[in-house]
Design a protein around this motif. Structure first.
Motif, short mmCIF file in Angstrom:
data_model
loop_
_atom_site.label_atom_id
_atom_site.label_comp_id
_atom_site.label_asym_id
_atom_site.label_seq_id
_atom_site.Cartn_x
_atom_site.Cartn_y
_atom_site.Cartn_z
N SER A 116 41.94 -18.38 -34.35
CA SER A 116 41.78 -17.02 -33.82
C SER A 116 40.59 -16.31 -34.45
O SER A 116 39.90 -15.53 -33.80
N TYR B 237 38.08 -11.33 -23.24
CA TYR B 237 39.20 -11.89 -24.00
C TYR B 237 40.38 -12.28 -23.13
O TYR B 237 41.22 -13.09 -23.54
N GLY C 229 42.03 -15.80 -23.69
CA GLY C 229 43.48 -15.94 -23.81
C GLY C 229 44.05 -16.96 -22.84
O GLY C 229 44.92 -17.77 -23.21
N ALA D 8 43.25 -20.37 -24.12
CA ALA D 8 44.05 -20.70 -25.29
C ALA D 8 45.44 -21.17 -24.89
O ALA D 8 45.99 -22.11 -25.49
N ARG E 53 46.42 -25.21 -25.08
CA ARG E 53 47.05 -25.13 -26.40
C ARG E 53 47.44 -26.49 -26.97
O ARG E 53 47.27 -26.73 -28.17
N GLY F 219 48.11 -16.16 -27.13
CA GLY F 219 47.12 -16.23 -26.06
C GLY F 219 47.19 -15.07 -25.08
O GLY F 219 46.15 -14.44 -24.79
N PRO F 220 48.38 -14.75 -24.54
CA PRO F 220 48.45 -13.65 -23.58
C PRO F 220 48.05 -12.29 -24.16
O PRO F 220 47.76 -11.36 -23.41
N THR F 221 48.02 -12.17 -25.47
CA THR F 221 47.67 -10.88 -26.09
C THR F 221 46.25 -10.87 -26.64
O THR F 221 45.83 -9.88 -27.25
N TYR F 222 45.50 -11.97 -26.43
CA TYR F 222 44.14 -12.00 -26.94
C TYR F 222 43.26 -10.93 -26.30
O TYR F 222 42.30 -10.45 -26.91
N ALA G 178 52.19 -10.94 -31.96
CA ALA G 178 51.88 -10.76 -30.54
C ALA G 178 52.27 -9.36 -30.07
O ALA G 178 51.50 -8.69 -29.37
N ASN H 70 49.88 -6.87 -31.51
CA ASN H 70 48.58 -6.84 -30.83
C ASN H 70 48.58 -5.81 -29.70
O ASN H 70 47.62 -5.04 -29.54
#
Length: 440
Positions: A279, A324, A328, A331, A335, A360-363, A417, A420
């Motif tokens: 990250s 991002y 995400g 990622a 993964r 990933g979903p919160t990147y 997560a 974030n």
């Protein structure tokens, strides 16, 4: 929630016009940041080829490395902000504070090396370093600190160029530093018996070459008449000190995560750390976006800075969120192969894959938060960024330590997560509120 500023701000700052130059500056800055990333990865691989002892010495250096990084980053941000303000004001004395910055930054690094050398025994005892390795650790730490003193010249020179809006020249300087440093390390490894000391040797060589190049790129700008100015020292304290404190705080936060995971399995801890490390590689995009947008805002003419700062804040979010979101998605989708690439152990790889699945979903919002904080630091609002960082991590660690033990990596990852998302919402609203309160 709307990422818009009011019509009055639009009329004054021309928000729409900030996005395109911000993207252009961010892209060129990203090249320089990626060059630095390549140098870090090459250095680790270089030491790895020298053997386990070299990697061990590098690991022991890490706590000192955070202090060195804090000094250099604080100096770089202060230099960039100062150069941007001078350029916006139409002044040619962009180099006015530079000698003071270099004296104070170099002095801090020399002091670090001196304190470490003088108090080597208690420090190495605290780090539980094997007596047989203490001499190598001492020499390596002192050599890296002293070599970094020389590298402050091209680092500060690149910051001046970025502050002036010459981001391409700054990135070329960064790429050149990386190439010379890598080349010098290889040559010193082949032709000398320096071993791991080829790393500071490469830094020293690159510092001299890139330093000369930065002086050439900045030719024509009048040099300061004094090596120490009180007003320049005040600028360094105002713009750079909060950034340095932020880096030191982040090192403490990483230690806090390890304490939270103290009863977890070794595979859990290793997999979580790998996810965190990966990250951190993604962070360069947000840093480039925040820095590029800050340069545009700093160069924008206007006595009233609030609407310009607010417009830049909006532009940083508009650029970073979609960038991002793509990172995400990649990622999450990649993964499993990414985790197997990072770790040969199946349990460690599985933990890392779970990390990417949740994070990933919160990147997208992670990148937005980092871009906002970087932007604030580089438009002269480093204290605001430090305050937001401190509150966020304090709350996060308090919650993490209140979790019933044993805490596994999956639980901590889910907490990160959630944080974030909450962190972005609070950071965005807080940053806007604090900018609206300010009058510059």
């Amino acid at each position: 929630m709307a990422f818009l500023i009011d019509e009055t701000d639009l009329a004054v700052a021309g928000k729409a016009s900030l996005v395109v130059p911000a993207i252009r500056f961010s892209a060129s800055i990203l090249v320089g940041l990626l060059a630095g990333l390549v140098l870090q990865i090459f250095t680790l691989a270089f030491l790895g080829r020298l053997g386990e002892d070299a990697l061990y010495v590098r690991a022991i250096y890490t706590p000192i490395g955070f202090l060195v990084l804090a000094v250099t980053e604080g100096l770089v941000v202060a230099t960039q902000v100062s150069a941007g303000i001078a350029t916006r004001s139409g002044r040619r004395d962009t180099l006015r504070p530079l000698p003071t910055f270099l004296v104070l930054g170099g002095g801090a690094l020399i002091l670090t090396a001196g304190v470490f050398a003088a108090a080597a025994t208690p420090i190495l005892n605290a780090l539980e370093v094997d007596p047989a390795d203490r001499g190598a650790v001492l020499i390596f730490v002192v050599a890296v600190c002293l070599a970094t003193v020389v590298s402050l010249v091209p680092l500060a020179g690149g910051a001046v160029l970025r502050g002036m809006g010459r981001t391409v020249a700054s990135s070329v300087l960064a790429v050149g530093f990386t190439v010379v440093s890598i080349g010098a390390m290889v040559v010193l490894r082949v032709w000398t018996d320096l071993g791991m000391l080829a790393v500071p040797g490469g830094t020293l060589t690159a510092g001299v070459v890139a330093g000369a190049a930065s002086c050439w790129l900045l030719r024509g700008h009048p040099a300061a008449s004094s090596w120490f100015r009180r007003d320049a020292a005040a600028e360094l304290w105002r713009f750079g000190a909060p950034v340095a404190v932020t880096f030191l705080m982040l090192s403490s936060v990483n230690f806090g995560y390890l304490r939270v995971l103290r009863d977890a399995t070794s595979a859990d801890i290793a997999g979580f750390n790998l996810g965190q490390g990966a990250s951190s590689l993604f962070m360069v995009v947000a840093i480039a976006v925040g820095s590029g947008t800050a340069i545009v805002a700093n160069l924008r003419q206007g006595e009233v800075r609030r609407p310009i700062d607010a417009a830049g804040l909006s532009a940083a979010v508009r650029i970073s969120l979609p960038a991002y979101a793509g990172i995400g998605i990649l990622a999450v989708v990649l993964r499993d192969p990414l985790s197997r690439l990072l770790a040969a152990d199946e349990d460690v790889a599985r933990t890392t894959a779970d990390y990417f699945l949740w994070m990933g979903p919160t990147y997208a919002v992670f990148g937005g938060t980092l871009a906002v904080l970087t932007y604030l630091e580089q438009v002269g609002r480093a204290r605001t960024a430090l305050l937001l960082n401190a509150v966020y991590f304090a709350v996060l660690l308090v919650i993490a330590f209140l979790l019933p033990q044993p805490v596994g990596s999956n639980t901590l990852t889910k907490l990160l997560a959630i944080s974030n998302v909450a962190g972005f919402l609070t950071c965005w609203q807080s940053a806007r509120y604090l900018i609206d309160r300010g009058r510059r």
